[in-house]
Design a protein around this motif. Structure first.
Motif, PDB file in Angstrom:
ATOM      1  N   GLU A   1      41.763  43.218  35.579  1.00  0.00           N
ATOM      2  CA  GLU A   1      41.072  42.015  36.048  1.00  0.00           C
ATOM      3  C   GLU A   1      39.918  41.687  35.096  1.00  0.00           C
ATOM      4  OE1 GLU A   1      38.472  40.519  39.927  1.00  0.00           O
ATOM      5  OE2 GLU A   1      39.563  42.435  39.957  1.00  0.00           O
ATOM      6  N   ILE A   2      39.904  40.468  34.595  1.00  0.00           N
ATOM      7  CA  ILE A   2      38.897  40.030  33.636  1.00  0.00           C
ATOM      8  C   ILE A   2      37.818  39.224  34.364  1.00  0.00           C
ATOM      9  CG2 ILE A   2      38.434  38.734  31.530  1.00  0.00           C
ATOM     10  CD1 ILE A   2      40.108  41.205  31.056  1.00  0.00           C
ATOM     11  N   THR A   3      36.572  39.612  34.145  1.00  0.00           N
ATOM     12  CA  THR A   3      35.434  38.886  34.697  1.00  0.00           C
ATOM     13  C   THR A   3      34.513  38.496  33.553  1.00  0.00           C
ATOM     14  OG1 THR A   3      35.530  40.144  36.766  1.00  0.00           O
ATOM     15  CG2 THR A   3      33.481  38.962  36.287  1.00  0.00           C
ATOM     16  N   VAL A   4      34.208  37.212  33.478  1.00  0.00           N
ATOM     17  CA  VAL A   4      33.324  36.727  32.424  1.00  0.00           C
ATOM     18  C   VAL A   4      31.879  36.956  32.855  1.00  0.00           C
ATOM     19  CG1 VAL A   4      32.626  34.753  31.038  1.00  0.00           C
ATOM     20  CG2 VAL A   4      35.023  35.007  31.722  1.00  0.00           C
ATOM     21  N   ILE A   5      31.138  37.714  32.050  1.00  0.00           N
ATOM     22  CA  ILE A   5      29.733  38.004  32.356  1.00  0.00           C
ATOM     23  C   ILE A   5      28.823  36.909  31.806  1.00  0.00           C
ATOM     24  CG2 ILE A   5      27.916  39.746  32.205  1.00  0.00           C
ATOM     25  CD1 ILE A   5      30.388  40.611  33.748  1.00  0.00           C
ATOM     26  N   GLY A   6      29.133  36.375  30.622  1.00  0.00           N
ATOM     27  CA  GLY A   6      28.308  35.325  30.033  1.00  0.00           C
ATOM     28  C   GLY A   6      29.080  34.560  28.981  1.00  0.00           C
ATOM     29  N   ARG A   7      28.658  33.310  28.752  1.00  0.00           N
ATOM     30  CA  ARG A   7      29.362  32.440  27.815  1.00  0.00           C
ATOM     31  C   ARG A   7      28.413  31.989  26.702  1.00  0.00           C
ATOM     32  NH1 ARG A   7      31.967  31.385  32.796  1.00  0.00           N
ATOM     33  NH2 ARG A   7      34.252  31.432  32.562  1.00  0.00           N
ATOM     34  N   VAL A   8      28.994  31.791  25.505  1.00  0.00           N
ATOM     35  CA  VAL A   8      28.176  31.476  24.332  1.00  0.00           C
ATOM     36  C   VAL A   8      27.687  30.033  24.335  1.00  0.00           C
ATOM     37  CG1 VAL A   8      29.287  33.224  22.901  1.00  0.00           C
ATOM     38  CG2 VAL A   8      30.233  30.916  22.969  1.00  0.00           C
ATOM     39  N   ASN A   9      28.292  29.181  25.152  1.00  0.00           N
ATOM     40  CA  ASN A   9      27.832  27.791  25.191  1.00  0.00           C
ATOM     41  C   ASN A   9      26.624  27.601  26.107  1.00  0.00           C
ATOM     42  OD1 ASN A   9      29.249  28.257  27.517  1.00  0.00           O
ATOM     43  ND2 ASN A   9      30.303  26.280  27.526  1.00  0.00           N
ATOM     44  N   ASP A  10      26.094  28.718  26.611  1.00  0.00           N
ATOM     45  CA  ASP A  10      24.845  28.692  27.380  1.00  0.00           C
ATOM     46  C   ASP A  10      24.016  29.894  26.932  1.00  0.00           C
ATOM     47  OD1 ASP A  10      22.818  28.241  29.133  1.00  0.00           O
ATOM     48  OD2 ASP A  10      24.011  28.454  30.967  1.00  0.00           O
TER      49      ASP A  10
END
Length: 270
Positions: free
Chosen positions: A92-101
């Motif tokens: 299961e993949i969970t995104v912790i943070g994104r580079v566009n923010d």
């Protein structure tokens, strides 16, 4: 006509290249400062580098993947997911943070890179979006190493975050080197000597056609100068005078031995 069209095309390509792409860190906020962008530019040597760390949490294990100002690749697709969590058992993949923010802070020997707008919590932290904070500490011995997770703060009602750390030389303060006037003069003098020797050698070899030691520029002048320097050093530094050669002295009468008396009695008539 063709030249104008070419200029327009080049300008369009330049504008398109200057636009930020989704894989790069995009600073967000009410006010974007030049200082933040300068700190972000210091991460350029690490751009798109990938780091992984695995932790055990009871019966489950999680792998965290972090990409510096780049998206984590999923198959043939590259997204703007800057830091993700992968649960080993279920994948299961969970995104912790994104580079566009992206947000960035720095101190004397550290840089704090923050990725926001991750996947929202199911029940913790009032279901707010996840956030990753990567503390990059100064270490002059490595470009990037030691990526680990410190902890996850999710017991609060808001402002929860995942805290990571790693070492990198990009977080070290920039050391400015100042050359003294004497050092600059020595460097200029050494460069001029090198140009003189190399240029003179090439001229003597390929233009004059000299061979051996004669290829050295102005070899006769330097030989004479060396002899003069040696004579001067000999005159100044010699501690004892040279032994003078024995002068010629004439032979006096007092140095002559007595001649034997000649007997001429046999010449007298008998």
């Amino acid at each position: 006509m063709y030249s104008r069209l070419l200029c327009v095309c080049l300008a369009a390509v330049t504008v398109m290249a200057a636009d930020p792409v989704v894989e790069d860190c995009i600073l967000t906020g009410d006010k974007k400062s030049a200082s933040e962008q300068a700190v972000l530019n210091r991460l350029a040597p690490l751009k798109h580098k990938r780091f992984d760390t695995t932790v055990q949490d009871g019966a489950d294990s999680y792998t965290y993947t972090f990409v510096v100002c780049g998206g984590v690749q999923s198959g043939d697709k590259i997204s703007n997911d800057g830091l993700v969590q992968n649960k080993t058992k279920t994948q299961e993949i969970t995104v912790i943070g994104r580079v566009n923010d992206t947000h960035v802070l720095n101190g004397t020997d550290w840089i704090l890179l923050i990725y926001k707008s991750g996947d929202k919590y199911d029940s913790h932290c009032d279901k707010e979006a996840r956030k990753a904070m990567i503390m990059i500490s100064c270490n002059k011995k490595t470009l990037a190493d030691g990526f680990t997770i410190i902890n996850e703060q999710r017991e609060k009602m808001s402002e929860c975050f995942y805290l990571f750390e790693m070492d990198s030389s990009v977080a070290c303060p920039i050391e400015e080197s100042h050359l003294s006037v004497g050092s600059i003069l020595l460097i200029v003098f050494a460069v001029l000597i090198g140009i003189y020797i190399i240029g003179g050698f090439l001229y003597q070899r390929f233009v004059v056609g000299a061979k051996g030691m004669e290829q050295f520029p102005n070899i006769i002048f330097w030989r004479e100068l060396g002899n003069l320097v040696a004579d001067g050093c000999d005159f100044v530094c010699r501690s004892q005078p040279r032994s003078s050669e024995t002068a010629y002295r004439g032979v006096g009468d007092d140095q002559l031995g007595e001649e034997p008396e000649e007997r001429d009695d046999h010449l007298l008539p008998m």
